[in-house]
Design a protein around this motif. Structure first.
Motif, short mmCIF file in Angstrom:
data_model
loop_
_atom_site.label_atom_id
_atom_site.label_comp_id
_atom_site.label_asym_id
_atom_site.label_seq_id
_atom_site.Cartn_x
_atom_site.Cartn_y
_atom_site.Cartn_z
N LEU A 1 0.82 -1.20 0.00
CA LEU A 1 0.00 0.00 0.00
C LEU A 1 0.85 1.26 0.00
CD1 LEU A 1 -2.70 -0.99 2.65
CD2 LEU A 1 -2.90 -1.03 0.17
N VAL A 2 2.03 1.17 0.60
CA VAL A 2 2.91 2.33 0.73
C VAL A 2 4.26 1.97 0.13
CG1 VAL A 2 3.87 4.00 2.35
CG2 VAL A 2 1.71 2.89 2.88
N PRO A 3 4.37 2.09 -1.19
CA PRO A 3 5.62 1.70 -1.84
C PRO A 3 6.77 2.65 -1.49
CG PRO A 3 4.13 2.70 -3.42
CD PRO A 3 3.39 2.59 -2.13
N THR A 4 7.95 2.10 -1.43
CA THR A 4 9.14 2.90 -1.19
C THR A 4 10.24 2.40 -2.12
OG1 THR A 4 10.17 1.47 0.45
CG2 THR A 4 8.58 3.08 1.26
N ASP A 55 16.45 5.90 12.18
CA ASP A 55 15.36 6.84 12.44
C ASP A 55 14.95 7.56 11.17
OD1 ASP A 55 17.87 8.06 12.56
OD2 ASP A 55 17.18 9.63 13.91
N TYR A 56 15.87 7.74 10.22
CA TYR A 56 15.51 8.39 8.95
C TYR A 56 14.58 7.50 8.14
CZ TYR A 56 19.32 11.53 10.15
OH TYR A 56 20.11 12.43 10.80
N VAL A 61 9.04 6.29 6.27
CA VAL A 61 7.89 5.38 6.18
C VAL A 61 6.66 6.03 6.82
CG1 VAL A 61 6.95 3.20 7.05
CG2 VAL A 61 9.20 3.25 5.98
N LEU A 62 6.83 6.62 7.98
CA LEU A 62 5.71 7.27 8.64
C LEU A 62 5.18 8.44 7.81
CD1 LEU A 62 6.91 7.20 12.35
CD2 LEU A 62 5.15 5.78 11.28
N TYR A 68 -0.39 8.85 2.38
CA TYR A 68 -1.37 7.93 1.80
C TYR A 68 -2.69 7.99 2.57
CZ TYR A 68 -3.27 3.60 -0.14
OH TYR A 68 -4.07 2.67 -0.77
N GLY A 69 -2.59 8.15 3.89
CA GLY A 69 -3.76 8.18 4.77
C GLY A 69 -3.74 7.00 5.72
N ALA A 70 -3.45 7.27 6.98
CA ALA A 70 -3.33 6.20 7.97
C ALA A 70 -4.63 5.40 8.10
CB ALA A 70 -2.91 6.77 9.32
#
Length: 104
Positions: A1-4, A55-56, A61-62, A68-70
């Protein structure tokens, strides 16, 4: 859902955060320290260098989840879980903050 395009996927980062929270909760900037003494193969299903939980990376990711919308992510994951485990949806309420039951 959250591609990186990072070396570690968003789902693994979130899983790492959940595992850390369930075992005592470190600050996000110390998530990589938590995984230095963990068997990532056993916990995450793959061997991962603890430095990948920087942490980066967690912050990126956050940020992507926020963009995207949590709630959208949560809803889609919840729906997939309902389907995967064949859970009866006839008596579910999504708004758990104001559920009340009366009668039988």
């Amino acid at each position: 859902l959250v591609p990186t395009q990072m070396e570690i996927d968003a789902g693994t980062i979130i899983l790492g955060m959940v595992l850390d929270t369930l075992t005592g909760r470190n600050p996000l900037y110390r998530l990589n320290k938590y995984f230095e003494n963990q068997d990532t193969q056993l916990l995450l299903g793959k061997k991962i260098d603890p430095l990948k939980f920087s942490d980066y990376t967690v912050g990126r990711v956050l940020d992507r989840i926020h963009d995207y919308g949590a709630m959208k992510v949560f809803s889609q994951i919840s729906l997939q879980a309902l389907k995967q485990f064949n859970i009866d949806r006839s008596h579910l309420s999504f708004d758990t903050t104001s559920v009340s039951v009366h009668g039988d």
